[in-house]
Design an enzyme around this catalytic site. Structure first.
Site, PDB file in Angstrom:
ATOM      1  N   HIS A  37      63.387  74.572  24.586  1.00  0.00           N
ATOM      2  CA  HIS A  37      62.449  74.767  23.655  1.00  0.00           C
ATOM      3  C   HIS A  37      62.742  75.831  22.707  1.00  0.00           C
ATOM      4  O   HIS A  37      62.277  75.819  21.547  1.00  0.00           O
ATOM      5  CB  HIS A  37      61.160  75.330  24.281  1.00  0.00           C
ATOM      6  CG  HIS A  37      60.428  74.498  25.198  1.00  0.00           C
ATOM      7  ND1 HIS A  37      60.305  74.668  26.452  1.00  0.00           N
ATOM      8  CD2 HIS A  37      60.124  73.080  25.127  1.00  0.00           C
ATOM      9  CE1 HIS A  37      59.847  73.509  27.229  1.00  0.00           C
ATOM     10  NE2 HIS A  37      59.508  72.591  26.530  1.00  0.00           N
ATOM     11  N   GLY A 147      63.736  67.500  20.485  1.00  0.00           N
ATOM     12  CA  GLY A 147      65.002  67.708  21.389  1.00  0.00           C
ATOM     13  C   GLY A 147      65.693  66.307  21.408  1.00  0.00           C
ATOM     14  O   GLY A 147      64.778  65.331  21.917  1.00  0.00           O
ATOM     15  N   GLN A 148      66.874  66.133  21.637  1.00  0.00           N
ATOM     16  CA  GLN A 148      67.601  64.928  21.949  1.00  0.00           C
ATOM     17  C   GLN A 148      67.465  64.591  23.364  1.00  0.00           C
ATOM     18  O   GLN A 148      67.847  63.531  23.820  1.00  0.00           O
ATOM     19  CB  GLN A 148      69.104  64.891  21.393  1.00  0.00           C
ATOM     20  CG  GLN A 148      69.054  64.907  19.806  1.00  0.00           C
ATOM     21  CD  GLN A 148      70.407  64.762  19.194  1.00  0.00           C
ATOM     22  OE1 GLN A 148      71.337  64.270  20.009  1.00  0.00           O
ATOM     23  NE2 GLN A 148      70.796  65.399  18.383  1.00  0.00           N
ATOM     24  N   LYS A 149      67.262  65.716  24.119  1.00  0.00           N
ATOM     25  CA  LYS A 149      66.810  65.261  25.609  1.00  0.00           C
ATOM     26  C   LYS A 149      65.998  64.339  25.494  1.00  0.00           C
ATOM     27  O   LYS A 149      66.144  63.452  26.566  1.00  0.00           O
ATOM     28  CB  LYS A 149      66.405  66.597  26.219  1.00  0.00           C
ATOM     29  CG  LYS A 149      65.576  66.519  27.423  1.00  0.00           C
ATOM     30  CD  LYS A 149      66.398  66.772  28.658  1.00  0.00           C
ATOM     31  CE  LYS A 149      65.686  66.715  29.788  1.00  0.00           C
ATOM     32  NZ  LYS A 149      64.317  66.313  29.785  1.00  0.00           N
ATOM     33  N   MET A 184      68.202  71.246  30.557  1.00  0.00           N
ATOM     34  CA  MET A 184      67.066  72.202  30.649  1.00  0.00           C
ATOM     35  C   MET A 184      65.715  71.385  30.747  1.00  0.00           C
ATOM     36  O   MET A 184      65.609  70.404  29.871  1.00  0.00           O
ATOM     37  CB  MET A 184      66.941  73.109  29.843  1.00  0.00           C
ATOM     38  CG  MET A 184      67.959  74.114  30.206  1.00  0.00           C
ATOM     39  SD  MET A 184      67.673  75.824  29.399  1.00  0.00           S
ATOM     40  CE  MET A 184      69.070  76.794  29.809  1.00  0.00           C
ATOM     41  N   SER A 186      61.346  71.499  31.981  1.00  0.00           N
ATOM     42  CA  SER A 186      60.230  72.366  32.713  1.00  0.00           C
ATOM     43  C   SER A 186      60.164  71.744  33.989  1.00  0.00           C
ATOM     44  O   SER A 186      59.706  72.493  34.884  1.00  0.00           O
ATOM     45  CB  SER A 186      58.926  72.014  31.817  1.00  0.00           C
ATOM     46  OG  SER A 186      58.981  72.355  30.587  1.00  0.00           O
TER      47      SER A 186
HETATM   48  P1  AMP Z   1      58.311  69.313  26.665  1.00  0.00           P
HETATM   49  O1  AMP Z   1      57.764  70.489  26.509  1.00  0.00           O
HETATM   50  O2  AMP Z   1      59.006  68.845  27.757  1.00  0.00           O
HETATM   51  O3  AMP Z   1      57.314  68.180  26.025  1.00  0.00           O
HETATM   52  O4  AMP Z   1      59.350  69.227  25.332  1.00  0.00           O
HETATM   53  C1  AMP Z   1      59.033  69.854  24.078  1.00  0.00           C
HETATM   54  C2  AMP Z   1      60.211  69.761  23.070  1.00  0.00           C
HETATM   55  O5  AMP Z   1      61.381  70.306  23.725  1.00  0.00           O
HETATM   56  C3  AMP Z   1      60.769  68.106  22.998  1.00  0.00           C
HETATM   57  O6  AMP Z   1      60.854  67.884  21.590  1.00  0.00           O
HETATM   58  C4  AMP Z   1      61.736  67.898  24.002  1.00  0.00           C
HETATM   59  O7  AMP Z   1      62.633  67.047  23.589  1.00  0.00           O
HETATM   60  C5  AMP Z   1      62.426  69.316  23.620  1.00  0.00           C
HETATM   61  N1  AMP Z   1      63.270  69.760  24.735  1.00  0.00           N
HETATM   62  C6  AMP Z   1      62.922  69.829  26.273  1.00  0.00           C
HETATM   63  N2  AMP Z   1      64.112  70.268  26.831  1.00  0.00           N
HETATM   64  C7  AMP Z   1      65.032  70.133  25.952  1.00  0.00           C
HETATM   65  C8  AMP Z   1      66.243  70.492  26.211  1.00  0.00           C
HETATM   66  N3  AMP Z   1      67.104  70.818  27.184  1.00  0.00           N
HETATM   67  N4  AMP Z   1      67.115  70.538  24.994  1.00  0.00           N
HETATM   68  C9  AMP Z   1      66.559  70.543  24.019  1.00  0.00           C
HETATM   69  N5  AMP Z   1      65.329  70.056  23.751  1.00  0.00           N
HETATM   70  C10 AMP Z   1      64.719  70.102  24.951  1.00  0.00           C
END
Ligand code: AMP
Length: 279
Positions: A37, A147-149, A184, A186
């Site tokens: 994030h 994120g591309q994750k 990474m 959560s």
């Molecule tokens: P989330 O809180 O999991 O919904 O993620 C919020 C944003 O962070 C989304 O755009 C995800 O793709 C990005 N994100 C989560 N984990 C990663 C990571 N390991 N690397 C890059 N971006 C991430």
């Protein structure tokens, strides 16, 4: 750094920033922030003049039996980390303010959402598109960072912005990994020590496939079989899907080429993890 909980006060703040000529960057998150994030916030801080980080565990993108109630939360820590990374404001709305009782408009993308996570998590991407469009309406960002994750999510949001003529540039950022390669997330906090070790098979399988591709193995069937074997070495791993896909359409391919992606969803015990790699 300002904290907003209501959409109306945030919108007034955004309009003041815009009148002052500032460019707005938005980083939508569900909180429990980690370096993945923070990389998005840092990028937004470089590109734009006013960075808003939203922290909202969006109930409508969770299916029945998923981890909505258990989803990790730590708002105090998130605020500190967001500020250090360069956020100017955090938006932490309540579920009631995002979805009042009479809420009735949902956004559905119909092509990219069909397969992979869309197939395994029915309604998930409608929940994602709906909340992101709502965040775009409140924050009026010039740029939004994903994120591309979560590559399928990022491409769907990009398509939503194109199809709905949204005046926002959707920026896709690289995957940030732990030192041993685990992407990474959560959700990694759910993993027990032995599951944390097992979780390494996702990245091992992806890097194995890249190495074999570089050796000249282009058959999706062959590589999927080999990745399957790598993942099976972890006793707690259950594969949801392994997919060799076109990097833009996410449609399956039989023969891999540069620009294709390999996508993975694997359960480690009860924790569902996703990862992917670009060839
Ligand atoms: P989330 O809180 O999991 O919904 O993620 C919020 C944003 O962070 C989304 O755009 C995800 O793709 C990005 N994100 C989560 N984990 C990663 C990571 N390991 N690397 C890059 N971006 C991430």
């Amino acid at each position: 750094m300002r904290t907003f909980t209501g959409p109306h006060t945030l919108y007034s703040f955004v309009m003041r920033q815009k009148r002052a000529g500032k460019r707005i960057g938005l980083v939508p998150t569900m909180g429990y922030l980690h370096e993945g994030h923070l990389s998005l916030i840092k990028k937004a801080h470089i590109d734009t003049d006013c960075v808003i980080v939203s922290i909202f565990v969006n109930p409508i993108q969770f299916g029945q039996g998923e981890d909505l109630a258990a989803y990790p939360r730590n708002i105090a820590r998130d605020k500190k980390l967001a500020k250090i990374a360069g956020a100017d404001a955090v938006f932490i709305p309540s579920a009631e303010s995002m979805y009042p009782p009479d809420y009735s408009v949902y956004v559905t993308e119909r092509n990219l959402s069909k397969r992979w996570c869309g197939e395994h998590r029915q309604g998930h991407f409608t929940g994602v598109c709906t909340v992101v469009l709502r965040l775009f309406s409140v924050c009026a960002p010039d740029c939004a960072y994903f994120g591309q994750k979560d590559i399928q999510q990022a491409l769907i949001i990009q398509k939503m912005a194109i199809d709905l003529f949204l005046p926002v540039s959707v920026v896709l950022c690289p995957i940030i990994r732990e030192h041993d390669g685990l992407a990474m997330s959560s959700r990694n906090v759910y993993l027990s020590p032995s599951e944390r070790l097992d979780a390494l098979v996702l990245y091992k399988a992806l890097t194995h496939a890249v190495a074999r591709f570089k050796e000249g193995i282009f058959s999706a069937g062959q590589l999927t079989g080999e990745m399957n074997a790598v993942i099976q070495t972890a006793s707690s791993a259950r594969i949801e899907y392994i997919a060799c896909v076109d990097g833009k359409t996410l449609e399956p391919v039989e023969t891999l080429s540069s620009g294709c992606r390999i996508l993975l969803a694997v359960r480690i015990g009860t924790t569902r993890l996703i990862d992917n790699i670009l060839l």
